[in-house]
Design an enzyme around this catalytic site. Structure first.
Site, PDB file in Angstrom:
ATOM      1  N   CYS A   9      22.847  25.319   2.355  1.00  0.00           N
ATOM      2  CA  CYS A   9      22.126  26.473   1.820  1.00  0.00           C
ATOM      3  C   CYS A   9      20.736  26.487   2.458  1.00  0.00           C
ATOM      4  CB  CYS A   9      22.085  26.449   0.290  1.00  0.00           C
ATOM      5  SG  CYS A   9      21.074  25.148  -0.451  1.00  0.00           S
ATOM      6  N   ASN A  12      18.458  23.230   0.112  1.00  0.00           N
ATOM      7  CA  ASN A  12      19.217  22.040  -0.284  1.00  0.00           C
ATOM      8  C   ASN A  12      18.723  21.465  -1.612  1.00  0.00           C
ATOM      9  OD1 ASN A  12      19.948  18.751   1.049  1.00  0.00           O
ATOM     10  ND2 ASN A  12      21.372  20.149   0.088  1.00  0.00           N
ATOM     11  N   CYS A  14      19.519  23.621  -4.677  1.00  0.00           N
ATOM     12  CA  CYS A  14      20.309  24.294  -5.718  1.00  0.00           C
ATOM     13  C   CYS A  14      21.780  24.413  -5.340  1.00  0.00           C
ATOM     14  CB  CYS A  14      19.748  25.685  -6.034  1.00  0.00           C
ATOM     15  SG  CYS A  14      18.221  25.679  -6.992  1.00  0.00           S
ATOM     16  N   ARG A  15      22.090  25.341  -4.461  1.00  0.00           N
ATOM     17  CA  ARG A  15      23.493  25.669  -4.192  1.00  0.00           C
ATOM     18  C   ARG A  15      24.259  24.565  -3.480  1.00  0.00           C
ATOM     19  NH1 ARG A  15      22.526  31.154  -1.111  1.00  0.00           N
ATOM     20  NH2 ARG A  15      20.773  29.934  -0.373  1.00  0.00           N
ATOM     21  N   SER A  16      23.754  24.074  -2.355  1.00  0.00           N
ATOM     22  CA  SER A  16      24.532  23.092  -1.600  1.00  0.00           C
ATOM     23  C   SER A  16      24.644  21.739  -2.304  1.00  0.00           C
ATOM     24  CB  SER A  16      24.020  22.946  -0.164  1.00  0.00           C
ATOM     25  OG  SER A  16      22.668  22.584  -0.113  1.00  0.00           O
ATOM     26  N   ASP A 122      21.475  32.607  -4.871  1.00  0.00           N
ATOM     27  CA  ASP A 122      20.572  31.470  -5.038  1.00  0.00           C
ATOM     28  C   ASP A 122      19.973  31.471  -6.444  1.00  0.00           C
ATOM     29  OD1 ASP A 122      18.673  29.474  -4.879  1.00  0.00           O
ATOM     30  OD2 ASP A 122      17.969  30.072  -2.892  1.00  0.00           O
TER      31      ASP A 122
END
Length: 147
Positions: A9, A12, A14-16, A122
């Site tokens: 993301c 690095n 939140c999402r990934s 995000d």
């Protein structure tokens, strides 16, 4: 042979890392390894965002050991599959592709077409941490079926 998968993301945090934590638990019975990275270097060495960690913890995912790192061209040689959280991340990843490298890079949401989503929003900006987890879980289920 272990399949190595990288989630990417922007920052690095939140999402990934959420995808990494979810995939590690859901894919525990598979011969897979997971990691995550960000296309930016803004948060190198930082743990996942606190609100994201709390939302993940409520579902039994522990993201606390993870630390942000920046995506690097060497990741193309380290991983068998690279999954981007959105089209911008995908473009940034492709810009770093070494000549001749053929490592697949795909959108993570391609593994959950039933959601109708073409990216993982995000939650750092949307504040929709639980919805992000719902989508990441759906994509991870699809990924594990496809591998």
């Amino acid at each position: 042979m272990t399949t190595r998968i990288l989630f990417v993301c922007l920052g690095n945090i939140c999402r990934s890392p959420t995808a990494e934590g979810v995939a590690r638990r859901m894919g525990a019975d598979h011969d897979l390894t997971f990691d995550s990275a960000g296309t930016s270097g803004w948060h190198i060495g930082e743990p996942p965002y606190g609100d994201m960690q709390r939302a993940a913890r409520r579902r039994g995912y522990d993201l606390s050991p993870l630390r942000a790192r920046q995506f690097d061209a060497a990741d193309f040689d380290t991983f068998d599959l690279i999954l981007a959280m959105d089209a911008e991340n995908l473009r940034d990843i492709e810009r770093k592709r070494p000549p001749g490298n053929t490592t697949p890079v795909r959108l993570f949401t391609a593994y959950a077409p039933e959601t109708g989503m073409d990216h993982v929003p995000d939650p750092y900006y949307t504040r929709a941490f639980d919805e992000t987890l719902d989508l990441v879980e759906a994509c991870t289920k699809g990924l594990l079926k496809a591998i």
